[in-house]
Motif scaffolding. Structure first.
Motif, short mmCIF file in Angstrom:
data_model
loop_
_atom_site.label_atom_id
_atom_site.label_comp_id
_atom_site.label_asym_id
_atom_site.label_seq_id
_atom_site.Cartn_x
_atom_site.Cartn_y
_atom_site.Cartn_z
N GLY A 221 0.78 -1.23 0.00
CA GLY A 221 0.00 0.00 0.00
C GLY A 221 0.81 1.28 0.00
O GLY A 221 0.22 2.38 0.03
N ASP A 222 2.13 1.21 -0.06
CA ASP A 222 2.99 2.40 -0.01
C ASP A 222 3.17 2.96 -1.42
O ASP A 222 3.83 2.36 -2.26
CB ASP A 222 4.34 2.04 0.58
N ARG A 223 2.62 4.13 -1.68
CA ARG A 223 2.69 4.72 -3.01
C ARG A 223 4.08 5.26 -3.34
O ARG A 223 4.35 5.59 -4.49
CB ARG A 223 1.65 5.85 -3.14
N GLN A 224 4.94 5.38 -2.33
CA GLN A 224 6.30 5.85 -2.56
C GLN A 224 7.20 4.74 -3.12
O GLN A 224 8.29 5.02 -3.60
CB GLN A 224 6.89 6.39 -1.26
N GLN A 225 6.73 3.51 -3.04
CA GLN A 225 7.49 2.37 -3.55
C GLN A 225 6.84 1.85 -4.82
O GLN A 225 5.64 1.63 -4.86
CB GLN A 225 7.56 1.26 -2.50
N LYS A 226 7.64 1.61 -5.85
CA LYS A 226 7.11 1.14 -7.13
C LYS A 226 6.86 -0.36 -7.13
O LYS A 226 5.95 -0.84 -7.79
CB LYS A 226 8.10 1.47 -8.26
N HIS A 227 7.67 -1.11 -6.38
CA HIS A 227 7.65 -2.56 -6.50
C HIS A 227 7.20 -3.26 -5.22
O HIS A 227 7.43 -2.77 -4.11
CB HIS A 227 9.03 -3.08 -6.89
N PHE A 228 6.61 -4.41 -5.42
CA PHE A 228 6.29 -5.34 -4.33
C PHE A 228 6.93 -6.67 -4.66
O PHE A 228 6.83 -7.16 -5.79
CB PHE A 228 4.78 -5.52 -4.17
N VAL A 229 7.60 -7.26 -3.68
CA VAL A 229 8.32 -8.53 -3.87
C VAL A 229 7.80 -9.57 -2.90
O VAL A 229 7.66 -9.31 -1.70
CB VAL A 229 9.84 -8.35 -3.67
N LEU A 230 7.51 -10.75 -3.41
CA LEU A 230 7.25 -11.91 -2.58
C LEU A 230 8.26 -12.97 -2.99
O LEU A 230 8.42 -13.25 -4.19
CB LEU A 230 5.83 -12.44 -2.79
N ALA A 231 8.99 -13.51 -2.03
CA ALA A 231 10.05 -14.47 -2.35
C ALA A 231 10.01 -15.64 -1.39
O ALA A 231 9.64 -15.50 -0.22
CB ALA A 231 11.42 -13.80 -2.30
N LYS B 297 1.57 -1.41 -12.74
CA LYS B 297 1.26 -2.23 -13.91
C LYS B 297 0.14 -3.25 -13.64
O LYS B 297 -0.50 -3.73 -14.58
CB LYS B 297 2.52 -2.98 -14.37
N ILE B 298 -0.09 -3.59 -12.39
CA ILE B 298 -1.11 -4.58 -12.08
C ILE B 298 -2.33 -3.97 -11.39
O ILE B 298 -3.29 -4.68 -11.09
CB ILE B 298 -0.55 -5.71 -11.18
N SER B 299 -2.28 -2.67 -11.14
CA SER B 299 -3.41 -1.98 -10.49
C SER B 299 -4.67 -2.14 -11.34
O SER B 299 -4.61 -2.13 -12.58
CB SER B 299 -3.07 -0.50 -10.34
N PRO B 300 -5.83 -2.35 -10.71
CA PRO B 300 -6.13 -2.28 -9.27
C PRO B 300 -6.03 -3.62 -8.55
O PRO B 300 -6.55 -3.77 -7.45
CB PRO B 300 -7.58 -1.80 -9.27
N ASN B 301 -5.41 -4.62 -9.16
CA ASN B 301 -5.29 -5.93 -8.53
C ASN B 301 -4.40 -5.87 -7.30
O ASN B 301 -3.48 -5.03 -7.21
CB ASN B 301 -4.74 -6.94 -9.52
N LEU C 221 -1.89 -11.75 -6.20
CA LEU C 221 -1.31 -12.17 -7.48
C LEU C 221 0.05 -12.85 -7.29
O LEU C 221 0.35 -13.85 -7.94
CB LEU C 221 -1.17 -10.98 -8.41
N SER C 222 0.87 -12.29 -6.41
CA SER C 222 2.20 -12.85 -6.21
C SER C 222 2.14 -14.20 -5.51
O SER C 222 2.90 -15.12 -5.84
CB SER C 222 3.10 -11.88 -5.44
#
Length: 230
Positions: free
Chosen positions: A13-23, A105-109, A114-115
């Protein structure tokens, strides 16, 4: 059995960050004790008086926060590299699964949903490949306790019964488990893997992820364990 320890880096939910990572790090059950013991040895060197108080989490170590404030940047970075190196040097059966989304790129999902769908299905396919080679193994997914617990549990149940985009999860022995990272060196290691990927994609800093990148699940040069939507 193969155990897949999963953690995230970056805030959904942080708009200051472009990416979300699940690993996730997939570890054959008999390898888990060796890896945890090696991480304990590193913790003992850092704080001989109370090694269990040492927790390996990417952001605090990198930024020198709380306990890590007492160490110079070079020392902290060396700890990150040494911990990641333990996995890089572990048995070849241990694999990495990484999903990186540019949130716009995946908004509003929901990037979490998804990850997890990507990671769970790719882990399931990995186990299916082993089965075809007469190495039948079941899998278990283990998460750090987080605000996503209810979401993940519901998704995992749906994937096993209703299915996901690519089919039904067939090789998992149970719905995901959730552990306190304080009690699990392997959850902490998953945190560092996710953070190293976040550093690469969010900041262009590859010094950590490059250590373990070759351990991404792959066959014939095709990285089945990596999902990127950038």
């Amino acid at each position: 059995m193969h155990l897949l320890y999963i953690d995230e880096s970056g805030s959904a939910g942080d708009r200051q960050q472009k990416h979300f990572v699940l690993a996730g790090i997939s570890i054959f059950e008999r390898q888990s004790y060796w890896i945890a013991s090696e991480l304990d040895k590193i913790a003992e060197r850092i704080n001989p008086a109370d090694p269990m108080s040492v927790e390996f989490h990417g952001s605090p170590i990198y930024g020198g926060k709380k306990f890590w404030r007492q160490f110079e940047k070079e020392q902290r970075f060396q700890v990150l590299k040494e911990v990641l190196g333990v996995f890089a040097q572990s048995n070849i059966s241990n694999r990495i699964f990484v999903c990186v989304f540019n949130k716009e790129k995946i908004s509003p999902n929901d990037p979490v949903e998804l990850s997890f769908e990507q990671i769970a299905s790719r882990f399931d396919h990995y186990l299916a490949r082993l089965h075809k080679k007469n190495d039948t193994q079941r899998g278990l997914i283990i998460f750090d306790k987080s605000t996503y617990e209810t979401t993940i549990q519901g998704l995992a149940t749906d994937f096993r019964t209703i299915g996901h985009k690519w089919g039904v999860l067939r090789n998992l022995s149970e719905v995901p488990l959730f552990l306190d990272s304080k009690a699990s060196r392997l959850i902490q290691l998953a945190d560092l893997v996710a953070y190293s990927a976040f550093r690469k994609y969010e900041h262009g800093d590859d010094q950590f992820f490059s250590i373990i990148e070759e351990r991404i699940d792959q066959v014939g040069g095709v990285k089945h364990g990596l999902c990127e939507r950038l």
